[in-house]
Design a protein around this motif. Structure first.
Motif, PDB file in Angstrom:
ATOM      1  N   GLN A   1      58.728  92.319 142.156  1.00  0.00           N
ATOM      2  CA  GLN A   1      57.575  93.098 141.694  1.00  0.00           C
ATOM      3  C   GLN A   1      57.691  94.551 142.132  1.00  0.00           C
ATOM      4  N   LEU A   2      58.075  94.767 143.369  1.00  0.00           N
ATOM      5  CA  LEU A   2      58.165  96.131 143.889  1.00  0.00           C
ATOM      6  C   LEU A   2      59.262  96.921 143.194  1.00  0.00           C
ATOM      7  N   ILE A   3      60.384  96.274 142.915  1.00  0.00           N
ATOM      8  CA  ILE A   3      61.473  96.968 142.221  1.00  0.00           C
ATOM      9  C   ILE A   3      61.039  97.349 140.809  1.00  0.00           C
ATOM     10  N   LEU A   4      60.337  96.452 140.121  1.00  0.00           N
ATOM     11  CA  LEU A   4      59.858  96.774 138.774  1.00  0.00           C
ATOM     12  C   LEU A   4      58.851  97.920 138.805  1.00  0.00           C
ATOM     13  N   ILE A   5      57.970  97.933 139.802  1.00  0.00           N
ATOM     14  CA  ILE A   5      57.018  99.039 139.946  1.00  0.00           C
ATOM     15  C   ILE A   5      57.766 100.354 140.153  1.00  0.00           C
ATOM     16  N   MET A   6      58.810 100.332 140.981  1.00  0.00           N
ATOM     17  CA  MET A   6      59.599 101.535 141.229  1.00  0.00           C
ATOM     18  C   MET A   6      60.324 101.996 139.970  1.00  0.00           C
ATOM     19  N   VAL A   7      60.908 101.055 139.225  1.00  0.00           N
ATOM     20  CA  VAL A   7      61.632 101.417 138.005  1.00  0.00           C
ATOM     21  C   VAL A   7      60.679 102.016 136.977  1.00  0.00           C
ATOM     22  N   ILE A   8      59.511 101.412 136.811  1.00  0.00           N
ATOM     23  CA  ILE A   8      58.528 101.924 135.853  1.00  0.00           C
ATOM     24  C   ILE A   8      58.065 103.322 136.257  1.00  0.00           C
ATOM     25  N   ALA A   9      57.769 103.511 137.547  1.00  0.00           N
ATOM     26  CA  ALA A   9      57.330 104.824 138.010  1.00  0.00           C
ATOM     27  C   ALA A   9      58.417 105.872 137.811  1.00  0.00           C
ATOM     28  N   SER A  10      59.664 105.500 138.048  1.00  0.00           N
ATOM     29  CA  SER A  10      60.762 106.457 137.875  1.00  0.00           C
ATOM     30  C   SER A  10      60.922 106.860 136.415  1.00  0.00           C
ATOM     31  N   ILE A  11      60.881 105.878 135.513  1.00  0.00           N
ATOM     32  CA  ILE A  11      61.039 106.177 134.091  1.00  0.00           C
ATOM     33  C   ILE A  11      59.872 107.018 133.578  1.00  0.00           C
ATOM     34  N   CYS A  12      58.676 106.704 134.028  1.00  0.00           N
ATOM     35  CA  CYS A  12      57.484 107.389 133.507  1.00  0.00           C
ATOM     36  C   CYS A  12      57.290 108.782 134.103  1.00  0.00           C
ATOM     37  N   TRP A  13      57.608 108.958 135.388  1.00  0.00           N
ATOM     38  CA  TRP A  13      57.250 110.193 136.069  1.00  0.00           C
ATOM     39  C   TRP A  13      58.400 111.182 136.225  1.00  0.00           C
TER      40      TRP A  13
END
Length: 372
Positions: free
Chosen positions: A249-261
């Motif tokens: 879950q944490l890795i997916l949150i990090m990947v999403i934040a990186s792609i979006c921000w």
């Protein structure tokens, strides 16, 4: 008309000094439909995630609640950000109110600018805080159990909110400034290449990028440690339920934040350092990318749970309640480590029997002698 030639009493307020309403509105750049759909979708997603988190919180062991508290803070932050900023943008597209008449002293514009900065930085800072919590929980579990109780975790979430709030308030103290942005539906800090505007733009960009870098570094170390514990030579080390699930879950949150921000943060830094003009279309495009972060974050926890994955892939052999069950060699290594700690000595025949006996027929070994 230029603000410098106006009488003192009729000077243009600071937030309207660059872009002063009314504007020529272009529906292709901003539309009520886009804002309404994104806001509604994000609020519904975060509401569902909050209900799931609240239900899981009361069913989860107390030592595993710290991560859920961080997730709850992330969900609340995303929901409030969509509610505050989305309601202002939607109201503008529905009524097309005149900002200068409604807010002649820039209070409303400053509030929206602070909200954009605050609710933008909070998810990134919370992601770094969650990565730190998981790093401590995996690499130093006993220190974590003593140093990160639920109250301290709540204090960390409040500290993140306070830090983001202090950064958002800097333009009110003269470091940077909030301005009306095209097409006239929102306010944000001035992305400029001079003076305090340059300093605040770089601060916002560097804080966001540093948070992502910290998350990436700590999550990488945590994943490597988990792999070593489960599959390496030191697989007799401690292992707790739901560690792998939380890391996914944490890795997916990090990947999403990186792609979006990352596109927006890099765009801001590149614009102010190059000294070129602000390209509003790219700013709006990357800002919409960042908006997806608040919509996708809650679905990470809604979908990426063991109970949901079992329903989606019922034919897959799922571990029975513990990540250690997915690795038989790890389970037997823990059993041997426990027996050696208890001073048990098994003969070759007994050891052979213990290896071929189904787990359901084994008597549980007492754990209190090895508890720390």
């Amino acid at each position: 008309m230029n603000a410098s030639v106006l009488p003192l009493a009729n000077r243009t307020p600071l937030c309207y000094s660059i872009n002063s309403p009314p504007f020529q509105y272009h529906p292709t750049i901003a539309s009520a439909y886009f804002s309404s759909v994104f806001t509604a979708l994000g609020l519904v997603s975060n509401l569902i995630a909050f209900g799931v988190l609240l239900k899981s919180f009361w069913r989860t062991h107390s030592r595993s609640r710290s991560f859920l508290i961080f997730l709850g803070g992330l969900v609340v932050t995303d929901a409030m950000g969509l509610l505050v900023t989305g309601s202002i943008v939607i109201s503008f597209h529905v009524t097309y109110f005149n900002w200068r008449r409604l807010d002649p002293d820039c209070h409303f514009c400053n509030f929206m600018g602070m909200s954009m900065v605050f609710y933008g930085l909070c998810p990134l800072l919370l992601g770094a805080a969650m990565a730190t919590e998981r790093f401590i929980g995996i690499n130093r579990p006993f220190a974590r159990s003593a140093s990160l109780p639920e109250r301290r975790t709540i204090s960390m979430v409040l500290t993140v909110w306070l830090a983001a709030g202090c950064i958002a308030a800097l333009p009110l103290a003269g470091v940077g400034s909030y301005h009306m942005q095209m097409p006239g539906s929102w306010c944000f800090f001035n992305i400029g290449s001079q003076g305090s505007d340059l300093a605040f733009s770089l601060l916002f960009s560097l804080v966001g990028l540093t948070s992502l870098a910290v998350s990436f570094l700590l999550n990488t170390v945590s994943v490597v440690t988990l792999v070593k514990v489960c599959c390496g030579q030191d697989r007799s080390q401690r292992h707790r339920d739901q560690e792998v699930e939380m890391m996914v879950q944490l890795i997916l949150i990090m990947v999403i934040a990186s792609i979006c921000w990352c596109p927006l943060l890099v765009f801001i830094a590149q614009t102010v350092l190059s000294g070129g003009p602000l390209r509003i279309r790219y700013l709006l495009l990357w800002l919409r990318f960042a908006t997806w972060n608040q919509i996708l974050d809650p679905w990470v926890y809604i979908l990426c749970r063991m109970a949901i994955l079992k329903r989606i892939y019922p034919r897959f052999h799922w571990p029975g309640g513990s990540a250690a069950a997915a690795y038989p060699s790890f389970r037997h290594a823990v059993r041997r480590f426990t027996r050696s700690s208890l001073g048990s000595s098994l003969g070759p025949d007994e050891a052979h029997k213990s290896n071929v006996t189904p787990p359901s027929t084994l008597k549980p070994c007492p754990l209190h002698p090895v508890a720390v």
